[in-house]
Structures are given as C-alpha cells and as structure tokens.
Design a protein around this motif. Structure first.
Motif, PDB file in Angstrom:
ATOM      1  N   LYS A   1       6.655  -0.516  -8.000  1.00 23.89           N
ATOM      2  CA  LYS A   1       6.981  -1.603  -7.079  1.00 23.89           C
ATOM      3  C   LYS A   1       6.247  -2.863  -7.516  1.00 23.89           C
ATOM      4  O   LYS A   1       5.093  -2.804  -7.937  1.00 23.89           O
ATOM      5  CB  LYS A   1       6.598  -1.246  -5.641  1.00 23.89           C
ATOM      6  CG  LYS A   1       7.464  -0.154  -5.036  1.00 23.89           C
ATOM      7  CD  LYS A   1       7.228  -0.016  -3.539  1.00 23.89           C
ATOM      8  CE  LYS A   1       8.167   1.027  -2.938  1.00 23.89           C
ATOM      9  NZ  LYS A   1       8.037   1.102  -1.459  1.00 23.89           N
ATOM     10  N   THR A   2       6.933  -4.012  -7.383  1.00 19.84           N
ATOM     11  CA  THR A   2       6.359  -5.294  -7.743  1.00 19.84           C
ATOM     12  C   THR A   2       6.475  -6.255  -6.577  1.00 19.84           C
ATOM     13  O   THR A   2       7.557  -6.405  -6.013  1.00 19.84           O
ATOM     14  CB  THR A   2       7.069  -5.888  -8.976  1.00 19.84           C
ATOM     15  OG1 THR A   2       6.950  -4.985 -10.077  1.00 19.84           O
ATOM     16  CG2 THR A   2       6.472  -7.228  -9.368  1.00 19.84           C
ATOM     17  N   SER A   3       5.377  -6.908  -6.201  1.00 23.09           N
ATOM     18  CA  SER A   3       5.409  -7.896  -5.125  1.00 23.09           C
ATOM     19  C   SER A   3       5.867  -9.238  -5.689  1.00 23.09           C
ATOM     20  O   SER A   3       5.530  -9.600  -6.815  1.00 23.09           O
ATOM     21  CB  SER A   3       4.018  -8.045  -4.493  1.00 23.09           C
ATOM     22  OG  SER A   3       3.075  -8.445  -5.461  1.00 23.09           O
ATOM     23  N   ILE A   4       6.677  -9.975  -4.925  1.00 20.52           N
ATOM     24  CA  ILE A   4       7.249 -11.225  -5.408  1.00 20.52           C
ATOM     25  C   ILE A   4       7.155 -12.299  -4.341  1.00 20.52           C
ATOM     26  O   ILE A   4       6.950 -12.019  -3.167  1.00 20.52           O
ATOM     27  CB  ILE A   4       8.732 -11.048  -5.825  1.00 20.52           C
ATOM     28  CG1 ILE A   4       9.571 -10.613  -4.609  1.00 20.52           C
ATOM     29  CG2 ILE A   4       8.881 -10.075  -6.964  1.00 20.52           C
ATOM     30  CD1 ILE A   4      11.054 -10.628  -4.876  1.00 20.52           C
ATOM     31  N   ASP A   5       7.311 -13.528  -4.787  1.00 20.32           N
ATOM     32  CA  ASP A   5       7.400 -14.653  -3.877  1.00 20.32           C
ATOM     33  C   ASP A   5       8.318 -15.674  -4.528  1.00 20.32           C
ATOM     34  O   ASP A   5       8.437 -15.733  -5.755  1.00 20.32           O
ATOM     35  CB  ASP A   5       6.014 -15.266  -3.625  1.00 20.32           C
ATOM     36  CG  ASP A   5       6.044 -16.313  -2.523  1.00 20.32           C
ATOM     37  OD1 ASP A   5       6.997 -16.291  -1.724  1.00 20.32           O
ATOM     38  OD2 ASP A   5       5.133 -17.144  -2.473  1.00 20.32           O
TER      39      ASP A   5
ATOM     40  N   ILE B   1       0.864  -1.182   0.000  1.00 20.08           N
ATOM     41  CA  ILE B   1       0.000   0.000   0.000  1.00 20.08           C
ATOM     42  C   ILE B   1       0.898   1.229   0.000  1.00 20.08           C
ATOM     43  O   ILE B   1       1.763   1.388   0.845  1.00 20.08           O
ATOM     44  CB  ILE B   1      -0.911   0.015   1.239  1.00 20.08           C
ATOM     45  CG1 ILE B   1      -1.804  -1.239   1.228  1.00 20.08           C
ATOM     46  CG2 ILE B   1      -1.764   1.267   1.263  1.00 20.08           C
ATOM     47  CD1 ILE B   1      -2.662  -1.374   2.448  1.00 20.08           C
ATOM     48  N   ILE B   2       0.695   2.091  -0.965  1.00 16.77           N
ATOM     49  CA  ILE B   2       1.542   3.265  -1.117  1.00 16.77           C
ATOM     50  C   ILE B   2       0.670   4.499  -1.128  1.00 16.77           C
ATOM     51  O   ILE B   2      -0.334   4.567  -1.826  1.00 16.77           O
ATOM     52  CB  ILE B   2       2.355   3.196  -2.430  1.00 16.77           C
ATOM     53  CG1 ILE B   2       3.180   1.900  -2.458  1.00 16.77           C
ATOM     54  CG2 ILE B   2       3.254   4.400  -2.576  1.00 16.77           C
ATOM     55  CD1 ILE B   2       3.877   1.669  -3.771  1.00 16.77           C
TER      56      ILE B   2
ATOM     57  N   LYS C   1      11.649   0.839  -8.649  1.00 16.82           N
ATOM     58  CA  LYS C   1      12.245   1.727  -9.642  1.00 16.82           C
ATOM     59  C   LYS C   1      11.556   3.085  -9.654  1.00 16.82           C
ATOM     60  O   LYS C   1      10.399   3.212  -9.264  1.00 16.82           O
ATOM     61  CB  LYS C   1      12.169   1.094 -11.039  1.00 16.82           C
ATOM     62  CG  LYS C   1      12.891  -0.247 -11.157  1.00 16.82           C
ATOM     63  CD  LYS C   1      12.679  -0.860 -12.532  1.00 16.82           C
ATOM     64  CE  LYS C   1      13.357  -2.218 -12.641  1.00 16.82           C
ATOM     65  NZ  LYS C   1      14.826  -2.113 -12.587  1.00 16.82           N
ATOM     66  N   THR C   2      12.290   4.080 -10.126  1.00 14.24           N
ATOM     67  CA  THR C   2      11.747   5.424 -10.297  1.00 14.24           C
ATOM     68  C   THR C   2      11.838   5.786 -11.777  1.00 14.24           C
ATOM     69  O   THR C   2      12.889   5.607 -12.402  1.00 14.24           O
ATOM     70  CB  THR C   2      12.534   6.452  -9.465  1.00 14.24           C
ATOM     71  OG1 THR C   2      12.473   6.090  -8.082  1.00 14.24           O
ATOM     72  CG2 THR C   2      11.953   7.853  -9.653  1.00 14.24           C
ATOM     73  N   TYR C   3      10.726   6.264 -12.338  1.00 12.21           N
ATOM     74  CA  TYR C   3      10.669   6.618 -13.751  1.00 12.21           C
ATOM     75  C   TYR C   3      10.258   8.079 -13.927  1.00 12.21           C
ATOM     76  O   TYR C   3       9.556   8.642 -13.083  1.00 12.21           O
ATOM     77  CB  TYR C   3       9.658   5.731 -14.491  1.00 12.21           C
ATOM     78  CG  TYR C   3      10.036   4.276 -14.560  1.00 12.21           C
ATOM     79  CD1 TYR C   3      10.808   3.780 -15.606  1.00 12.21           C
ATOM     80  CD2 TYR C   3       9.619   3.386 -13.579  1.00 12.21           C
ATOM     81  CE1 TYR C   3      11.146   2.445 -15.674  1.00 12.21           C
ATOM     82  CE2 TYR C   3       9.958   2.043 -13.634  1.00 12.21           C
ATOM     83  CZ  TYR C   3      10.727   1.583 -14.689  1.00 12.21           C
ATOM     84  OH  TYR C   3      11.071   0.252 -14.746  1.00 12.21           O
ATOM     85  N   GLU C   4      10.689   8.630 -15.031  1.00 13.31           N
ATOM     86  CA  GLU C   4      10.363  10.020 -15.373  1.00 13.31           C
ATOM     87  C   GLU C   4       9.651  10.036 -16.719  1.00 13.31           C
ATOM     88  O   GLU C   4      10.127   9.466 -17.696  1.00 13.31           O
ATOM     89  CB  GLU C   4      11.657  10.839 -15.446  1.00 13.31           C
ATOM     90  CG  GLU C   4      11.453  12.288 -15.859  1.00 13.31           C
ATOM     91  CD  GLU C   4      12.782  13.012 -15.977  1.00 13.31           C
ATOM     92  OE1 GLU C   4      13.320  13.444 -14.938  1.00 13.31           O
ATOM     93  OE2 GLU C   4      13.294  13.120 -17.117  1.00 13.31           O
ATOM     94  N   LEU C   5       8.477  10.674 -16.751  1.00 10.88           N
ATOM     95  CA  LEU C   5       7.719  10.827 -17.994  1.00 10.88           C
ATOM     96  C   LEU C   5       7.692  12.302 -18.366  1.00 10.88           C
ATOM     97  O   LEU C   5       7.099  13.123 -17.661  1.00 10.88           O
ATOM     98  CB  LEU C   5       6.289  10.311 -17.829  1.00 10.88           C
ATOM     99  CG  LEU C   5       5.379  10.444 -19.053  1.00 10.88           C
ATOM    100  CD1 LEU C   5       5.791   9.438 -20.125  1.00 10.88           C
ATOM    101  CD2 LEU C   5       3.907  10.243 -18.675  1.00 10.88           C
TER     102      LEU C   5
ATOM    103  N   THR D   1       2.147  -5.384  -9.995  1.00 10.72           N
ATOM    104  CA  THR D   1       2.945  -4.164 -10.045  1.00 10.72           C
ATOM    105  C   THR D   1       2.067  -2.934  -9.875  1.00 10.72           C
ATOM    106  O   THR D   1       0.982  -2.858 -10.443  1.00 10.72           O
ATOM    107  CB  THR D   1       3.709  -4.063 -11.387  1.00 10.72           C
ATOM    108  OG1 THR D   1       4.602  -5.176 -11.510  1.00 10.72           O
ATOM    109  CG2 THR D   1       4.510  -2.778 -11.472  1.00 10.72           C
ATOM    110  N   ALA D   2       2.564  -1.991  -9.092  1.00 10.47           N
ATOM    111  CA  ALA D   2       1.898  -0.695  -8.932  1.00 10.47           C
ATOM    112  C   ALA D   2       2.840   0.385  -9.426  1.00 10.47           C
ATOM    113  O   ALA D   2       4.015   0.420  -9.049  1.00 10.47           O
ATOM    114  CB  ALA D   2       1.540  -0.454  -7.469  1.00 10.47           C
ATOM    115  N   ILE D   3       2.342   1.245 -10.307  1.00 10.47           N
ATOM    116  CA  ILE D   3       3.103   2.392 -10.813  1.00 10.47           C
ATOM    117  C   ILE D   3       2.352   3.635 -10.367  1.00 10.47           C
ATOM    118  O   ILE D   3       1.218   3.859 -10.785  1.00 10.47           O
ATOM    119  CB  ILE D   3       3.230   2.358 -12.349  1.00 10.47           C
ATOM    120  CG1 ILE D   3       3.837   1.028 -12.814  1.00 10.47           C
ATOM    121  CG2 ILE D   3       4.077   3.531 -12.843  1.00 10.47           C
ATOM    122  CD1 ILE D   3       3.867   0.859 -14.319  1.00 10.47           C
ATOM    123  N   LEU D   4       2.971   4.428  -9.515  1.00 14.41           N
ATOM    124  CA  LEU D   4       2.278   5.530  -8.857  1.00 14.41           C
ATOM    125  C   LEU D   4       3.019   6.850  -9.070  1.00 14.41           C
ATOM    126  O   LEU D   4       4.222   6.939  -8.845  1.00 14.41           O
ATOM    127  CB  LEU D   4       2.169   5.248  -7.357  1.00 14.41           C
ATOM    128  CG  LEU D   4       1.523   3.898  -6.992  1.00 14.41           C
ATOM    129  CD1 LEU D   4       1.834   3.554  -5.551  1.00 14.41           C
ATOM    130  CD2 LEU D   4       0.037   3.938  -7.225  1.00 14.41           C
TER     131      LEU D   4
END
Length: 292
Positions: free
Chosen positions: A30-34, A4-5, A60-64, A228-231
C-alpha cells in the motif's frame, strides 16, 4: 497520512533444513498519496474520484516464490488493474515493479520481465548491493522473531536525467507556457533519497525479500519506505506442491541503463503530447505528490 496494517503470518511448520527447501510468501503493498491542486482547476469531487482510483491502483498483492538461492516476485492478477498504457508513468513514480522480478543471490543477478506501453522487456543486470545497517531491535511478525535493518535508496535514474535536462534547459532562453508551466515531468515531485526500513527473520535463513530487496541473513517479511508499506500476510514453507523458480525469458533483452534510457525517451514523447494537448484545450492541471 500513514496506513497502519496488522500482519498475520500463517506458517506451515516444517523443518528449514529440508533438502529441497522451498517456500512462498504473500505480500500486501500500500502507498499513501496526496494530490496538490494547482489554480483550483479541478473540483473536490473530481479530486476524490482521482484519489480513489489512484488508491486502488496502489493497493497490490504480490507473491514471492523462493528456494535457497533464487526467488520470483510477481503481482497477482486482478480485475480492473490499469493496463500498461495507463500505468507506465504511474509505475515509475511509485517504484512498483510490474511483471516478474527474478533474483539469484548466488550469481548476484536479477531479471525483470516488464511491459512498457504494450512492449515486453527483459531487464537483466547485477543486483543492487544494499548497505544494510543492522539493529538489535526486534519485533514479532506472526510466530517469527524479526530484526530491524535500514538502508538508503537513491532515486530512479530517470528522475536524475530529468533534473539534468531541466538544468540544461534553464540555460537556454525559451518561450514559456503561461498556463501549463514548462513540462509534464516538472509537475511530478522529484523523489529524494529514502530510508528503507525492513524486518527480517533469521529463522528462515535465506537472503531474499520482496522486489529488489535482499542481502540480509533471513527472509524479509516487511518493508517500509515512508510512502509504501510491503507486508507479508501469509507464509508457507515446503508446500506439498513444488514450484520451480524459473528465470523469466520473454521480452527484449536490455540492461537497466538501456531500459532507463528508453523510458526517458518515452517520457519526453508523452511530455510533448501532454503539452500540445494542454495548450490546445487549456485543460485542468494538478500535480501528484507521493507522501513520504
């Protein structure tokens, strides 16, 4: 496990109707993994070390950077980021784009400048047409009212080829490896169709978003795929310092289909090396599952 972000959008309030409209959005991914253990072959300490390393590589951090018709999406450089030789397969599994991803919504084309095992490629093709289902559901992201939309995303073609090849192999009698199984790719859980949920704001009326996402009547500020969540956590409109949104130009020019074929061959080569090494050393085995 779901992460949760809380998203805080910082806005420079300038009129959207400016002639030379331009903006920049910063996204956190962010991506959750197992990890599922096979044959108890690695210890809990080893599992924790592997998961911590993978977790860091998936944050990761991205710039658009965008204007009215085009955008350029790229990952911010940071120390300790795995190189291409380490991240090639991982990038394919997670769906994370590396390098630079340019979209032009007027010509409906994209150019993806990426790296495969140290070799630069320039993928140029038509934009995916998303069949968005619009919803009246809204929520606030920062000062913006955002609307919900959903679509279905099909698995990468490489995994489709994997399934086809394995089906063909099943019809041919083969000598099985009693300790390692049939192949490296069989250790990777095949992704299924995924529901993409996005939140876009018509208050910024451009048809852009992070990575391959576009086609809505407003800028996409959040993407969720289940795994994956991209926020968006920072947004600047009409900055004083203008940036030209330019199409990438370095690398071997290929279509997406050609690139997928090259990647599939690389995966086959890696599989052969992995199996030979495993047979020789009888090493640890584990499978990777991306939660979704």
């Amino acid at each position: 496990m779901k992460t949760i972000i809380t998203v805080l959008v910082m806005v420079l309030a300038l009129p959207i109707g400016a002639q030379e409209f331009q903006g920049k959005a910063i996204y956190q991914s962010k991506t959750s993994i197992d990890i599922k253990i096979e044959n108890g072959s690695i210890s809990e300490d080893q599992k924790e070390q592997i998961m911590e390393s993978m977790k860091k590589s998936m944050e990761k951090t991205y710039e658009l950077t965008f204007d009215r018709s085009s955008s350029l999406y790229r990952e911010e450089e940071r120390l300790g980021t795995p190189g291409a030789s380490q991240g090639g397969v991982f990038t394919m599994i997670t769906g994370s784009s590396q390098g630079e991803y340019y979209k032009n919504v007027q010509s409906k084309t994209y150019v993806h400048q990426t790296d495969m095992f140290g070799k630069p490629f320039l993928i140029k093709d038509s934009l995916r047409t998303w069949e968005w289902k619009l919803s009246s559901e809204t929520k606030k992201i920062g000062n913006y009212t955002c609307y919900k939309a959903t679509a279905i995303r099909k698995p990468n073609n490489i995994f489709s080829n994997k399934e086809k090849n394995e089906s063909e192999q099943d019809s041919v009698p083969q000598e099985q490896d009693s300790t390692q199984g049939r192949s490296l790719l069989s250790k990777i859980e095949k992704p299924e169709d995924r529901i993409i949920t996005v939140w876009y704001t018509p208050e910024i009326p451009i048809s852009q978003g992070p990575g391959p996402y576009w086609g809505l009547p407003g800028l996409i500020l959040e993407v969720n795929t289940g795994r994956t969540a991209i926020l968006c956590n920072k947004l600047i409109l009409n900055p004083e310092k203008k940036e030209v949104v330019e199409e990438p130009s370095k690398g071997k020019r290929v279509t997406q289909a050609e690139y997928d074929e090259i990647m599939a061959k690389k995966m086959e080569e890696m599989e052969k090396r992995w199996k030979a090494n495993s047979n020789r050393k009888g090493g640890n085995t584990f499978s990777i599952k991306i939660q979704g």
